[in-house]
Design an enzyme around this catalytic site. Sequence first.
Site, PDB file in Angstrom:
ATOM      1  N   HIS A 195       0.803  -1.217   0.000  1.00 24.18           N
ATOM      2  CA  HIS A 195       0.000   0.000   0.000  1.00 24.18           C
ATOM      3  C   HIS A 195       0.832   1.261   0.000  1.00 24.18           C
ATOM      4  O   HIS A 195       0.457   2.267  -0.595  1.00 24.18           O
ATOM      5  CB  HIS A 195      -0.978  -0.012   1.169  1.00 24.18           C
ATOM      6  CG  HIS A 195      -2.268  -0.607   0.775  1.00 24.18           C
ATOM      7  ND1 HIS A 195      -2.545  -1.935   0.942  1.00 24.18           N
ATOM      8  CD2 HIS A 195      -3.323  -0.070   0.151  1.00 24.18           C
ATOM      9  CE1 HIS A 195      -3.735  -2.183   0.442  1.00 24.18           C
ATOM     10  NE2 HIS A 195      -4.234  -1.072  -0.035  1.00 24.18           N
ATOM     11  N   GLU A 438     -13.812 -11.008 -18.996  1.00 20.76           N
ATOM     12  CA  GLU A 438     -12.706 -11.356 -18.101  1.00 20.76           C
ATOM     13  C   GLU A 438     -12.482 -12.857 -18.001  1.00 20.76           C
ATOM     14  O   GLU A 438     -11.590 -13.309 -17.306  1.00 20.76           O
ATOM     15  CB  GLU A 438     -12.995 -10.847 -16.682  1.00 20.76           C
ATOM     16  CG  GLU A 438     -13.325  -9.387 -16.575  1.00 20.76           C
ATOM     17  CD  GLU A 438     -13.532  -8.948 -15.138  1.00 20.76           C
ATOM     18  OE1 GLU A 438     -12.564  -8.509 -14.518  1.00 20.76           O
ATOM     19  OE2 GLU A 438     -14.683  -9.053 -14.639  1.00 20.76           O
ATOM     20  N   ASP A 462      -8.019  -9.887 -14.866  1.00 14.18           N
ATOM     21  CA  ASP A 462      -8.612 -11.206 -14.653  1.00 14.18           C
ATOM     22  C   ASP A 462      -8.518 -12.079 -15.898  1.00 14.18           C
ATOM     23  O   ASP A 462      -8.319 -13.284 -15.795  1.00 14.18           O
ATOM     24  CB  ASP A 462     -10.073 -11.076 -14.211  1.00 14.18           C
ATOM     25  CG  ASP A 462     -10.160 -10.850 -12.712  1.00 14.18           C
ATOM     26  OD1 ASP A 462      -9.400 -11.515 -11.975  1.00 14.18           O
ATOM     27  OD2 ASP A 462     -10.949 -10.004 -12.270  1.00 14.18           O
ATOM     28  N   CYS A 509     -10.035  -1.985 -19.467  1.00 13.72           N
ATOM     29  CA  CYS A 509      -9.859  -1.287 -18.189  1.00 13.72           C
ATOM     30  C   CYS A 509      -8.900  -2.023 -17.257  1.00 13.72           C
ATOM     31  O   CYS A 509      -8.800  -1.694 -16.081  1.00 13.72           O
ATOM     32  CB  CYS A 509     -11.202  -1.047 -17.513  1.00 13.72           C
ATOM     33  SG  CYS A 509     -12.077  -2.558 -17.129  1.00 13.72           S
TER      34      CYS A 509
HETATM   35  C1  PEP Z   1      -9.681  -6.538 -14.476  1.00 19.16           C
HETATM   36  O1  PEP Z   1      -9.882  -7.672 -14.047  1.00 19.16           O
HETATM   37  O2  PEP Z   1      -8.898  -6.285 -15.420  1.00 19.16           O
HETATM   38  C2  PEP Z   1     -10.371  -5.385 -13.867  1.00 19.16           C
HETATM   39  C3  PEP Z   1     -10.293  -4.188 -14.385  1.00 19.16           C
HETATM   40  O3  PEP Z   1     -11.054  -5.616 -12.709  1.00 19.16           O
HETATM   41  P1  PEP Z   1     -10.360  -5.776 -11.262  1.00 19.16           P
HETATM   42  O4  PEP Z   1      -8.909  -5.404 -11.412  1.00 19.16           O
HETATM   43  O5  PEP Z   1     -11.116  -4.863 -10.391  1.00 19.16           O
HETATM   44  O6  PEP Z   1     -10.569  -7.215 -10.989  1.00 19.16           O
HETATM   45 MG    MG Z   2     -11.594  -8.072 -12.741  1.00 18.78          MG
END
Ligand code: PEP
Ligand code: MG
Length: 605
Positions: A195, A438, A462, A509
């Site tokens: 962190h 994902e 993911d 994302c």
């Molecule tokens: C991902 O899995 O790429 C994503 C954006 O979601 P998180 O990182 O929140 O699992």
């Molecule tokens: Mg994810």
Amino acid sequence: MDRDARIIQGIGVSPGIAIGKAHILERGRVAVPYHVLMGEGAVEEECARFEAAIGKAERELEEIKEKLRPDLKEHAHVIEVHQMILRDRLIYDETLRFIGEERLNAQWALVRSLRKAHDLFGALKDEYIRSRVADVDAVGEQVLRNLSGHNDDWLDGIRERVIVVAHDLSPADVGQLRLERTLGLVTDMGGRTSHTSIIARSLNIPAVVGAERATERISMGSVIIIDGAAGKLITNPTEKEISYYYERQDEIETYVKEINRKAHLPAETRDGYHVGVEANIEVLEEVVAAKDNGAEGVGLYRTEFFFMNRKELPDEETLYHEYRELAELMAPQPVTMRTLDLGADKLASWYPRLEEANPALGLRSIRLCLRYIELFRSQLRAILRASASARNIRLMFPLVSGIAELMEAKRILKEVREDLTARRVPFDEAMRVGVMIEVPSAVAIADLMAREVSFFSIGTNDLIQYSLAIDRGNEHVAYLYEPLHPGVLRFIKHTVDAGHKAGIEVSICGEMAAEPVYTPVLLGLEFDKLSMNPQAVPRVKNLISRSFMKDCRRFVKKALQISTAGEIGDHLHDMMMKKFPEEFQIFDPSALVARPALPRAKRDL
Ligand code: PEP
Ligand code: MG
């Protein structure tokens, strides 16, 4: 002293150069007295003393939390974890038991229970649990200080602008640092995902962690240089080194100013191809950073963080106000709200602990929402109601693995909409609904998925984990985490093509979008939008505006014919060094393309 001995190699976790005097923060361990309690009433008295020390620690943590700067609020949950540990059975009950049954003084009783918790957790290899052990230690130390009447003013002694050097810094410590006096941070301990590193990055403070024994090798007040990209620390620098690094610092500052100045322009390649650049946020307060850095909307709001940061489940009204405020602050730009993605490593104290052997493959995310339908409904109602105000909210479902699951989520959404209509509660009838891609099965049926939604957002964090079958938190298989793996690139290409064939927008994302080195690859893969942490927006926009789409397409076409991530990485490295030499000389030449080493074969078990 020979030249190399002055250089300490750690892990660069927040880029930038800092040159200044070192301020060594010595917390100094608290002495732990031992004695057996004698006489009547001594046990009760000691229990009360322990209770008072816990109460004081609770108030101290509460104060730190309240004083946390708005841009650090997302880290409040770490402090809440510390608050929870204070009353944890393993620490709290056990200490009282040692005092009562073995008539130990409170300090010694606490040390015994801490040691027990340590043995229990420390034996486990899991990185997440190990980081909880560090939390238990930090909490234990705090209570011991209170029991010894020790005044914790170690962070107050900083009187000038310095580079802070510490054995370890907890997020609560960083929250208390006078940031206007902090030129840089160095810690003996820590890793890229600790962190402290995340906070340093979000505050743009150059930082090197994992700089083993730096606190012993650096003397208080001596001048040091840190390079937060390369993870390098120079003690006793020569005049030549100092002037070289001042020059680098100037170059970086000029470069950053330049790209920040242009960050508010639309991101368009030199041959006129527009790509949306949006921000990933976890808390409302990050809207400021998103806007300041030139994000054109919120591409991912991780709604679960609002649920994780509290002891109780938030009600619909609370959610509605939070979502409405976020949408209004960002309007007219879009806000993409992802429904709850709890489970696996994202836990909240209020929901039932599930004993799962494989939580990453377990009841998480949309599966959890479809199991606890009322929880899901209340979030959907709050989102829909908030959408009425600025009409800029988009909704997306995470971790969907098949059409039946998607249809079930959509059915519940429809029911909630009908209920609101019947009760004449306004909402945005045109709110767009999308899905995150994902899971490999979702990639395989992307054409079928595309018929049911109005956009895709690929979550590469993911998707890489599930397609390469590697736990993203497991250091033994970290070398397999390759965004440039041909399998990953082909999955992405397949998804983007299926989305576009159906006429829907496709964005990304995952963390991959935040790494400028991958920007040309993502452009060549034809993403419509890239969404990333707000701090990454200016650099990525800058690279987009300096790229030619035709070059990116050519690169991806070639990359899709190559059989290993390593080779693709080599080509990418060459292309980036040729096209954007200053960008990569200024920032992070060493971490240009991740080339994880294959582990050596072991003969014996
Ligand atoms: C991902 O899995 O790429 C994503 C954006 O979601 P998180 O990182 O929140 O699992
Ligand atoms: Mg994810």
